[in-house]
Scaffold this active site. Sequence first.
Site, PDB file in Angstrom:
ATOM      1  N   ARG A  63      -0.632   6.921  -6.783  1.00 31.32           N
ATOM      2  CA  ARG A  63       0.139   6.046  -5.812  1.00 31.32           C
ATOM      3  C   ARG A  63       1.224   6.087  -5.999  1.00 31.32           C
ATOM      4  O   ARG A  63       1.783   7.219  -7.646  1.00 31.32           O
ATOM      5  CB  ARG A  63      -0.187   4.766  -5.902  1.00 31.32           C
ATOM      6  CG  ARG A  63       0.606   4.485  -7.194  1.00 31.32           C
ATOM      7  CD  ARG A  63      -0.649   3.482  -7.721  1.00 31.32           C
ATOM      8  NE  ARG A  63       0.327   2.586  -7.586  1.00 31.32           N
ATOM      9  CZ  ARG A  63       0.287   1.056  -8.357  1.00 31.32           C
ATOM     10  NH1 ARG A  63      -0.625   0.663  -9.143  1.00 31.32           N
ATOM     11  NH2 ARG A  63       0.747  -0.174  -8.011  1.00 31.32           N
ATOM     12  N   ARG A  64       3.460   5.718  -5.817  1.00 28.93           N
ATOM     13  CA  ARG A  64       4.247   5.666  -6.312  1.00 28.93           C
ATOM     14  C   ARG A  64       5.210   7.781  -6.562  1.00 28.93           C
ATOM     15  O   ARG A  64       5.276   7.907  -7.877  1.00 28.93           O
ATOM     16  CB  ARG A  64       4.178   5.655  -7.424  1.00 28.93           C
ATOM     17  CG  ARG A  64       4.180   3.434  -7.540  1.00 28.93           C
ATOM     18  CD  ARG A  64       4.051   3.203  -8.831  1.00 28.93           C
ATOM     19  NE  ARG A  64       4.198   1.398  -9.695  1.00 28.93           N
ATOM     20  CZ  ARG A  64       4.048   0.586  -9.860  1.00 28.93           C
ATOM     21  NH1 ARG A  64       3.624   1.685 -11.021  1.00 28.93           N
ATOM     22  NH2 ARG A  64       4.212  -0.294  -9.626  1.00 28.93           N
ATOM     23  N   HIS A  76      -5.774  -1.426  -1.426  1.00 29.33           N
ATOM     24  CA  HIS A  76      -6.203  -2.891  -1.917  1.00 29.33           C
ATOM     25  C   HIS A  76      -5.345  -3.747  -2.527  1.00 29.33           C
ATOM     26  O   HIS A  76      -5.793  -4.923  -1.194  1.00 29.33           O
ATOM     27  CB  HIS A  76      -7.763  -2.502  -3.573  1.00 29.33           C
ATOM     28  CG  HIS A  76      -7.620  -4.021  -4.262  1.00 29.33           C
ATOM     29  ND1 HIS A  76      -8.875  -5.078  -3.750  1.00 29.33           N
ATOM     30  CD2 HIS A  76      -7.303  -4.204  -5.239  1.00 29.33           C
ATOM     31  CE1 HIS A  76      -8.586  -5.877  -4.594  1.00 29.33           C
ATOM     32  NE2 HIS A  76      -7.736  -5.747  -5.052  1.00 29.33           N
ATOM     33  N   PHE A  77      -4.504  -3.772  -2.702  1.00 31.00           N
ATOM     34  CA  PHE A  77      -3.256  -5.196  -2.700  1.00 31.00           C
ATOM     35  C   PHE A  77      -2.482  -5.013  -1.529  1.00 31.00           C
ATOM     36  O   PHE A  77      -2.406  -6.299  -1.396  1.00 31.00           O
ATOM     37  CB  PHE A  77      -2.564  -5.368  -4.751  1.00 31.00           C
ATOM     38  CG  PHE A  77      -1.593  -3.921  -4.566  1.00 31.00           C
ATOM     39  CD1 PHE A  77      -0.966  -4.241  -3.909  1.00 31.00           C
ATOM     40  CD2 PHE A  77      -2.372  -3.217  -5.077  1.00 31.00           C
ATOM     41  CE1 PHE A  77       0.508  -2.879  -4.036  1.00 31.00           C
ATOM     42  CE2 PHE A  77      -0.685  -2.140  -5.288  1.00 31.00           C
ATOM     43  CZ  PHE A  77      -0.025  -2.332  -5.134  1.00 31.00           C
ATOM     44  N   HIS A  78      -2.157  -4.340  -0.886  1.00 24.09           N
ATOM     45  CA  HIS A  78      -2.214  -4.640   0.565  1.00 24.09           C
ATOM     46  C   HIS A  78      -2.842  -4.774   1.438  1.00 24.09           C
ATOM     47  O   HIS A  78      -2.370  -5.902   1.899  1.00 24.09           O
ATOM     48  CB  HIS A  78      -1.426  -3.264   0.949  1.00 24.09           C
ATOM     49  CG  HIS A  78       0.192  -2.852   0.445  1.00 24.09           C
ATOM     50  ND1 HIS A  78       0.404  -2.005  -0.713  1.00 24.09           N
ATOM     51  CD2 HIS A  78       0.861  -2.851   1.125  1.00 24.09           C
ATOM     52  CE1 HIS A  78       1.070  -1.897  -0.566  1.00 24.09           C
ATOM     53  NE2 HIS A  78       2.060  -2.633   0.088  1.00 24.09           N
ATOM     54  N   HIS A 105      -3.033  -9.495 -13.235  1.00 23.30           N
ATOM     55  CA  HIS A 105      -3.823 -10.177 -11.320  1.00 23.30           C
ATOM     56  C   HIS A 105      -4.302 -12.079 -11.100  1.00 23.30           C
ATOM     57  O   HIS A 105      -4.127 -11.467 -10.069  1.00 23.30           O
ATOM     58  CB  HIS A 105      -5.195  -9.987 -12.755  1.00 23.30           C
ATOM     59  CG  HIS A 105      -5.819  -9.820 -11.492  1.00 23.30           C
ATOM     60  ND1 HIS A 105      -6.429  -9.233 -10.469  1.00 23.30           N
ATOM     61  CD2 HIS A 105      -7.293 -11.056 -10.873  1.00 23.30           C
ATOM     62  CE1 HIS A 105      -6.770  -9.522 -10.023  1.00 23.30           C
ATOM     63  NE2 HIS A 105      -7.471 -10.376 -10.660  1.00 23.30           N
TER      64      HIS A 105
END
Lengths: 542, 277, 156
Positions: A430-431, A367-369, A216
Site C-alpha cells: 500500500r501507500r 479490509h478497512f475500506h 484500532h
Amino acid sequence: MKYRVENLILAHIGVSFATLAAAAVLGAWQMTVRSGIDPPFATPETYFASVSAHGTIMGYVMPTLFTMGFGYFVAVTALDQPLPSMRLAWAGFWLAAVGTVAAIVPIVMGKATVLYTFYPPLTGSVFYYLGVLLIVVGSWAWVALMIWAMAIWKRDNPGRPVPLAMFGTVTNAYLWLWTTGGVAVEIIFQLIPASLGWTQMIDVGLARTLFAWTLHPIVYFWLLPAYIAFYTMAPQAAGAPLYSDVMGRLSFILLLLFSLPVGMHHLFMDPEHGTAFKFLQAMLTALVVLPTLLTIFTISASMEIAGRLRGGKGLFGWIAALPWDRPMVLATCLSFVLLGFGGFGGVVNMAYGMNAMIHNTSWVTAHFHLIFGGAVVIMYYAITYQIWPILLGREAADVRPLRLQLWLWFIGIIITTFPWHVLGLLGQPRRIATFDYANPAIAPWQPWVFVSMFGGYLMLASALLFVWNIATLYRARPVGDNRMHYAVAVYPPARLPNALNGFALWNWLVLFLMVVAYGYPLGQFFLMDVYPGLVHRVDIGS
Amino acid sequence: MSTDQDKGPPDRRAEDRLWRFWVSIAAGTFVVASLLVGLVVLPLREEARFDPWGAICRAIGIRKDAPTATGKSSDPPASSVTWSEGTRLGLLAANPASGGTIVKDTCAACHGEAGVSVDPQQFPNLAGQTQEAIFKQLRDFQTGARTSDIMAPIAQALTEAQTKDVAAYFAAQKPVEAVGSSPSVSANIVELAHIGAPARGIPSCYSCHGQSRSGPEEAPVLFGQSASYLEDQLKKFASAERRNDMFARMRTIAKQLSPEEMHGMAMYYGNSRPAKP
Amino acid sequence: MIAVIVVSSFAMAIHPPSHVEAIDPTTLNTNVEFAECNLGTRVNPDGSVTVRIIATQFEFLPRCIPVPKGQQVTFRVTSPDVIHGFFIAGSNANTMVVPGYVAQLRTVFSTAGNYLMPCHEFCGLGHSEMWALVKVLEGAQWKTDASGKASCEIPR
C-alpha cells in the site's frame, strides 16, 4: 423539531459530508495515479500530500463530526430533553472546525506529508498536529455532553432503562474517551515538542505503540453509529419491533471492551515488541466476533419479524416481503454484506500467524475500506437520509435517487476493494504512488488496479449524488409530523440491572484490560535500553 | 466513574455484586489463559531445552543471547559524521557571526565572502546551502572521507565547533540568484528530477534535494551550482571515486544514470532554480 | 478460529517477527556489524546464511540480494533514519523496520526465482522507488567468494 438543535446537528453533519466529498475526489485521483495513467499534477509530492489529506479527513474529520452530530440528535430525540449545554456543544463544533482547517492547510502546502498515521521520526508542521488535537478536544466536549445528558435523564427517571439508542451513544462516548488517550499522549508529549523544535529525539517504538492504542478502537468509534442504526432505526424502518433490547446493550458493551486492549495487532510485524503481548492482544481481538455475531443474529431476527408481519411466508419468503424501497432497510442489508466480506479480511489480518502474508499490502487497505468506507459510511448515508428530513421538516417525494446512490456506493466499494485483496495477496504494497508495470513481476497487477480505479470513480459519483440528494431536500415539500421514532423491543425491559444500564463496571473492566494489555508493552520503553531516533522534519527548507 | 451508578435498594446491590463477580471471573480467566499460552507455552515450544524462565524473557523481548557483530569492517565508514542529538544541538547552537570571521580569512578567496564562488566550476557556491550539508562535507574533508588536496588542510585547521559556525554563516547567506531561465532539457530529465524512475529504483532528485527536505539530513540544495561542477560530482559518485555518501546513496543512484542523463541533470539544476514541472 | 491460531502457532512455531534488539540508529554508519562491507548475503563459518540490510531513505543497501534455495536464511534489517518496511512479495517474509531496532526474521525459500522486495511503509517522497531484488538461486548459480560473501547485480 423540539429544543432547537437543528442547526447544531446540520452544521456537524454538513461539514462532515463536505469534507467527505473532497476526500472522495482525492481518493479517485490517487487510484488513477496508481493505475499507471499519468493524471494531471501527479508527482510524489502531490500524491503523498493527497494520501495525507484523504486519511486525515476520512479518519479524523468526517466520522468524528458525523458521530458528534448524530449523537446530539439521539440525545435530544431519544431522551426527549434539551442538551445540557448548547454553548459547550457549539464550542466543541468550532474547535473541531478550526482544527480541521489547521490540519488541512499545512497538508495542502506540502508541510505535513506524513500520512494520517504520522509515524515519527517523520515530523510535519506543528499546525497539523495542533489541528488534529483540536478536533479531538472538540470531540471531548461531545463526550462530556453525552455522559452529562444521560446522567440528567437517569436522575429524572430513576430505575428506568436508558433508551437503547442513547445507551449506544454513551457507549461510544466512553469508547472515544478511552480511544483518544493514546494518540493524545503521542501528540502532546512527542509530536508537538518535536515539531516545535523543543526536542530533537523521539522514541519511535513508544510512539508506534501509543498510536496502535488508538488506531484500532477508532474504527469502532466510527462503527458504533452504524450499530446504533442497526438496532434502533433499521427494524423501525422495516416496520417491526426490535427482537431484543438486551442483546443490543450487550453488543455495545462488548464492542467497548474488545475494541480497546487489542491495538497491538497492528504491530504484529514490529521489532520493538515480544510475542507474549502480541499474542494476548490477538486473543482479545478475536473476541470481537461475539458482538458482531450477536448483532447479525438480532437484526436478522428483527427483519424476519418484519417480513413475516408483512405477509412473507416460508423459509426465505420473509426476505422478499421486506420493504426494500426504504433506504434504511436496503442500506442495512448492504452494510451486512460488506461487513461480512470485510470481517473475513480482518480475520486474516488479526491472525497471529497469517498477518505476515499481507501486512502493509493492499489487502489491509481493502479490509478497512470495506468495513469503514463500505459497511459504516453506507449507514452514515442511510442515517442522514432518515434524520435530515426530520431536521429540515421536509421529505423527499421520490426515494429512487436515494436507493440508486446507496447501490452505487455498494457496487463501487466492492469493485474497488475486491481487486485490492487479490493485489495484496500478489504482494502489492500500500501507500505507493507509482509502479513499474513494465516489470514482468508487476505487470499482472495492472488489470486489477484498473478495475479498482473504476470502482473508485463509482464511489465518487455516489458521493456527489449523495450531496445532490441532500441539497434537493431543501426544496422538497414540508411535512407536518417530523418526530423521530426509534425501534422498540418486542418485550421492552421494564427494569435492568445496573450493569446493563450504566458503565461503571465496564469502565473498570476496560481499565483492567488496558493495564494488562498495554502495561508492559508501554512500560518496556522506560525499562529497557532504547535508542530514540532523530526527529526528521519534512516542513523545513526554503 | 461511579457517578452514573444507581444507589438502589439492597436486591440491586446483590445483583451488582453478582455481575461484578462473574465478569471478573470471565475476564480474569481469559486473560490468564491467554497470557499462559502466549508467555510460556508458545515460546517454550521454540527451544529444544526446557527453560521456562528463558522462554518468558524471550516472549517479552528480553534476550541474553543478543547476537554479536560478526566479522570486522575493513573499510573506514563512508562518513564518520553521525546525525545524533549532539550534532543537531551543536548545529543549532552555532554562531554565524564567528563563522563569518573565519570565512573572511579562510574561505572567501575561493567561495566568496558571501558564499558566491569566484569560480563556480571548481568551487561550489555555498550561499544558502544547508547548514547540515556544509558541516558534513567539512567534517568529511577533515577525516579524509572526502578527498581534496585543497580542502583537506583547510578543514583540518578548523575545530568541530568552527565547522558548525562556518556552516551556519554560509547557510544564512542569500542564495545565488537564478541565472537566466532553466536551460531546455528533455522531458525525461524533468521527469527524473521530479517523479523519479520506479523501474530503476531511482527516487526523484526532488525527494531529497527539494524544498520539503524530506530526505537525508545532509542532502544539499542543488540549484545555484555550476552545471559542470554537478556533472563532475555525479561522475565521481558513479565511479566511486567520491564515496563519502552515507549508505552509498548517491553512488547507487549515479551508477545507474547514463552519461547523457548525468549531463541533463546537471544542466537542469545548474545555475538556475529548477522550474516546477 | 482461535483454536486454529493457537494450535498452528504451537505446532508450526509460527510467530510474527518479534526479535527485540535495540541498536543506536544515529551511529549506524559507524556500526561495525552494519558497515558497508558487511552488508548483504554471507555464509557464516557454521554454514548458516545471514543477510544484513540497511533500509534508508530511499534505498535498500544492498539492492540485489542473492539467497540459496531450500536453506534457512536469517535477515537482519535496520534503519538509520525513519520507519521503513521489509517485505518479499510472494513470501511471508515481512517486518517493519523501525529505527532503533534490528528487525530479524528467518525464512526458507522453496522456489527459485526473482522476488521483488518493496519498502512497504511510507518513508518520504522517494518511497515508491525504494525496492530491492531477492534472487533465490539453486545449484551452481548459488556461489560465494572466499570470505563467504555472495552478491549479485540487478539487470539493467
